[in-house]
Design a protein around this motif. Sequence first.
Motif, PDB file in Angstrom:
ATOM      1  N   ALA A 218       0.666  -6.629  -9.992  1.00 43.36           N
ATOM      2  CA  ALA A 218       1.582  -7.260  -9.043  1.00 43.36           C
ATOM      3  C   ALA A 218       0.943  -7.369  -7.672  1.00 43.36           C
ATOM      4  O   ALA A 218       1.107  -8.371  -6.974  1.00 43.36           O
ATOM      5  CB  ALA A 218       2.874  -6.460  -8.949  1.00 43.36           C
ATOM      6  N   ILE A 219       0.211  -6.329  -7.272  1.00 46.68           N
ATOM      7  CA  ILE A 219      -0.439  -6.383  -5.963  1.00 46.68           C
ATOM      8  C   ILE A 219      -1.501  -7.488  -5.949  1.00 46.68           C
ATOM      9  O   ILE A 219      -1.643  -8.224  -4.973  1.00 46.68           O
ATOM     10  CB  ILE A 219      -1.084  -5.027  -5.621  1.00 46.68           C
ATOM     11  N   LYS A 220      -2.227  -7.617  -7.084  1.00 47.17           N
ATOM     12  CA  LYS A 220      -3.347  -8.552  -7.099  1.00 47.17           C
ATOM     13  C   LYS A 220      -2.939 -10.000  -7.325  1.00 47.17           C
ATOM     14  O   LYS A 220      -3.669 -10.909  -6.969  1.00 47.17           O
ATOM     15  CB  LYS A 220      -4.338  -8.145  -8.203  1.00 47.17           C
ATOM     16  N   SER A 221      -1.785 -10.250  -7.953  1.00 50.71           N
ATOM     17  CA  SER A 221      -1.441 -11.630  -8.310  1.00 50.71           C
ATOM     18  C   SER A 221      -0.883 -12.390  -7.102  1.00 50.71           C
ATOM     19  O   SER A 221      -0.176 -11.810  -6.275  1.00 50.71           O
ATOM     20  CB  SER A 221      -0.442 -11.652  -9.454  1.00 50.71           C
ATOM     21  N   PHE A 222      -1.242 -13.673  -7.026  1.00 52.38           N
ATOM     22  CA  PHE A 222      -0.781 -14.477  -5.891  1.00 52.38           C
ATOM     23  C   PHE A 222       0.341 -15.425  -6.262  1.00 52.38           C
ATOM     24  O   PHE A 222       1.129 -15.798  -5.426  1.00 52.38           O
ATOM     25  CB  PHE A 222      -1.958 -15.263  -5.305  1.00 52.38           C
ATOM     26  N   ASN A 223       0.399 -15.787  -7.521  1.00 51.28           N
ATOM     27  CA  ASN A 223       1.473 -16.668  -7.958  1.00 51.28           C
ATOM     28  C   ASN A 223       2.800 -15.902  -7.923  1.00 51.28           C
ATOM     29  O   ASN A 223       2.884 -14.757  -8.375  1.00 51.28           O
ATOM     30  CB  ASN A 223       1.159 -17.136  -9.388  1.00 51.28           C
TER      31      ASN A 223
ATOM     32  N   GLU B 232       1.561   9.686  -5.681  1.00 49.49           N
ATOM     33  CA  GLU B 232       2.173  11.015  -5.525  1.00 49.49           C
ATOM     34  C   GLU B 232       3.063  11.353  -6.712  1.00 49.49           C
ATOM     35  O   GLU B 232       3.074  12.487  -7.192  1.00 49.49           O
ATOM     36  CB  GLU B 232       2.986  11.070  -4.236  1.00 49.49           C
ATOM     37  N   LEU B 233       3.798  10.344  -7.171  1.00 53.93           N
ATOM     38  CA  LEU B 233       4.654  10.544  -8.348  1.00 53.93           C
ATOM     39  C   LEU B 233       3.813  10.953  -9.553  1.00 53.93           C
ATOM     40  O   LEU B 233       4.176  11.862 -10.296  1.00 53.93           O
ATOM     41  CB  LEU B 233       5.426   9.255  -8.651  1.00 53.93           C
ATOM     42  N   ILE B 234       2.652  10.317  -9.700  1.00 51.13           N
ATOM     43  CA  ILE B 234       1.789  10.638 -10.832  1.00 51.13           C
ATOM     44  C   ILE B 234       1.291  12.076 -10.740  1.00 51.13           C
ATOM     45  O   ILE B 234       1.335  12.831 -11.721  1.00 51.13           O
ATOM     46  CB  ILE B 234       0.600   9.660 -10.899  1.00 51.13           C
ATOM     47  N   TYR B 235       0.837  12.479  -9.533  1.00 50.01           N
ATOM     48  CA  TYR B 235       0.357  13.858  -9.379  1.00 50.01           C
ATOM     49  C   TYR B 235       1.462  14.843  -9.739  1.00 50.01           C
ATOM     50  O   TYR B 235       1.265  15.810 -10.479  1.00 50.01           O
ATOM     51  CB  TYR B 235      -0.085  14.134  -7.936  1.00 50.01           C
TER      52      TYR B 235
ATOM     53  N   LYS C 248      11.628  11.291  -5.616  1.00 48.79           N
ATOM     54  CA  LYS C 248      10.401  10.472  -5.591  1.00 48.79           C
ATOM     55  C   LYS C 248      10.630   9.128  -6.272  1.00 48.79           C
ATOM     56  O   LYS C 248      10.265   8.069  -5.749  1.00 48.79           O
ATOM     57  CB  LYS C 248       9.266  11.228  -6.281  1.00 48.79           C
ATOM     58  N   ILE C 249      11.247   9.185  -7.456  1.00 49.36           N
ATOM     59  CA  ILE C 249      11.473   7.932  -8.189  1.00 49.36           C
ATOM     60  C   ILE C 249      12.405   7.007  -7.417  1.00 49.36           C
ATOM     61  O   ILE C 249      12.192   5.790  -7.351  1.00 49.36           O
ATOM     62  CB  ILE C 249      12.029   8.229  -9.592  1.00 49.36           C
ATOM     63  N   THR C 250      13.454   7.582  -6.816  1.00 46.78           N
ATOM     64  CA  THR C 250      14.401   6.763  -6.063  1.00 46.78           C
ATOM     65  C   THR C 250      13.728   6.051  -4.908  1.00 46.78           C
ATOM     66  O   THR C 250      13.992   4.871  -4.641  1.00 46.78           O
ATOM     67  CB  THR C 250      15.530   7.648  -5.511  1.00 46.78           C
ATOM     68  N   ASP C 251      12.830   6.770  -4.252  1.00 41.95           N
ATOM     69  CA  ASP C 251      12.091   6.180  -3.138  1.00 41.95           C
ATOM     70  C   ASP C 251      11.344   4.930  -3.611  1.00 41.95           C
ATOM     71  O   ASP C 251      11.439   3.848  -3.008  1.00 41.95           O
ATOM     72  CB  ASP C 251      11.089   7.224  -2.638  1.00 41.95           C
TER      73      ASP C 251
ATOM     74  N   LEU D 115       0.833  -1.203   0.000  1.00 43.61           N
ATOM     75  CA  LEU D 115       0.000   0.000   0.000  1.00 43.61           C
ATOM     76  C   LEU D 115       0.865   1.249   0.000  1.00 43.61           C
ATOM     77  O   LEU D 115       0.557   2.231  -0.678  1.00 43.61           O
ATOM     78  CB  LEU D 115      -0.905  -0.005   1.229  1.00 43.61           C
ATOM     79  N   LEU D 116       1.963   1.191   0.743  1.00 44.20           N
ATOM     80  CA  LEU D 116       2.853   2.352   0.813  1.00 44.20           C
ATOM     81  C   LEU D 116       3.429   2.673  -0.562  1.00 44.20           C
ATOM     82  O   LEU D 116       3.433   3.837  -0.988  1.00 44.20           O
ATOM     83  CB  LEU D 116       3.981   2.060   1.805  1.00 44.20           C
ATOM     84  N   ILE D 117       3.889   1.636  -1.260  1.00 50.74           N
ATOM     85  CA  ILE D 117       4.469   1.890  -2.591  1.00 50.74           C
ATOM     86  C   ILE D 117       3.392   2.421  -3.531  1.00 50.74           C
ATOM     87  O   ILE D 117       3.650   3.318  -4.343  1.00 50.74           O
ATOM     88  CB  ILE D 117       5.170   0.630  -3.145  1.00 50.74           C
TER      89      ILE D 117
END
Lengths: 354, 118
Positions: free
Chosen positions: B53-58, B15-18, B100-103, B7-9
């Motif tokens: 990536a968040i949604k996939s379980f495999n 924020e990067l998008i904004y 931001k990108i580095t984070d 969730l943090l990422i």
Amino acid sequence: MPKKIKNCFYKNLTFEKMYEAHLRARRHKVYKNEIISFELNLENNITNLVNSIKNKRYHLGTYYEFKVYEPKERVIKALPYVDRIVHQWYVEEFIKPFILPKFINTTYACIADRGTHKAVAQIEQYMREYKRNYGRFWILKCDIKKFFYNINPYILFNIMKKYIKDSALLDFTHLLIFNNNPSSVGIPIGNYTSQFFANIYLNELDQYVKRVLKLKYYVRYMDDFIIILSNKNECKSVKEKIEVFLKKNLQLELNAKSRYYPDKMGVNFCGYRSFCTHRLLRNRSKVSIRNKVKKWNKQFHSGNFNFSIVLQSINSWLGHTSHCNSYTLQNKILNSCDFLYNAHSFNDFEKFYY
Amino acid sequence: MKNDNNLLIHQKYMELIYYTNDLVRKYPKSEKFALVQEIKQSLYSGLRYLMYAIKSFNKNDKLKFLNELDVSLNLLKVHLRLSYKYKYISMQNYTTWSAKITDICNMLGGWISSCLKR
């Protein structure tokens, strides 16, 4: 000019300054693998570097060692590219603006707008001035024995303490001097900071000579310094005093080559032999250019000869000799090159055509 | 624990998008369908891979999407280097943007290595 450096470490620790340091550090090396792989991820790497210095997690990398043979056999230690950026940044932001202006006028190494040619011009001017005002003189020429290997980092750090008040910067300086340095004596040759540290180290001697001994005619180029004095006895006493000072305060020794001689013999300094009236090339470099020409002639006659590379070498040598009175030597050398058009080229011309 | 990290990422990515959309508005008109379009494309495709990536379980699927996300972030870095070089953005923008990108990249690296370990 402030007397001590303070409140500047975190002010200068920005992305922008580090990016500029990167641009300076990569000069002449843009196509090397190390730098290309760094630039693939440029923004990440620089931001992470700045953050790691800010959080005091930064450490020097492992040294890569190799040898050079040109003047002497020396072991050079090179750091990974990241650390070289940090060194560039450190020197440009802290040493150059704050410490270099405190040096004396007649030290000529590692400072912008100075260098060997100006050092030679200065020593010649001093010799002429002395001769005009006081007549004959003696020259004391000294050299420090294995300078870089004999610098004591503890004394160096104490000297840096005198200049720096910023505690964060002092910690960082401590890291640069002591981190990854296994031996207790000596600083690694090859780091960009090392030459400046060495210069700062011998600045103590400059101040001693100028302020305590009060000698006016003194020129230094890194570990090589020359003093003009009136007679032999004075030379002896000054040399002894300097030896004692070096031994006591900086733990250095003079070389066996350091000696004193009358003005007639000239000064062998920074690539030239300077006299009161003229300037000649050093004997050592005369021998080396003759050997090189011999090698090139051999290559030329055997067939594997790269003209463009040799031409660059010859032009650089001509540039060096153009600073001294060596017209005849230049002619001799150029005439001995078989691969150039010279005085011997058309000797057989008539026989060939008629 | 793992879920929180994701969730943090995601939040950082939003924020990067904004920030990027704010910056991109001031580019010259000639770049509107060139560099700006490229930037937005790699930005939004990165978002898409992040969601997958968040949604996939495999585990293997997840790694594949994470690698794709890494690639689009790398592309974005090249774009921003170009924008700085042609002076569309200032040094200040460049610094903030790359922070931001580095984070995000650091978090992503951690995520990938944790996936590889399991």
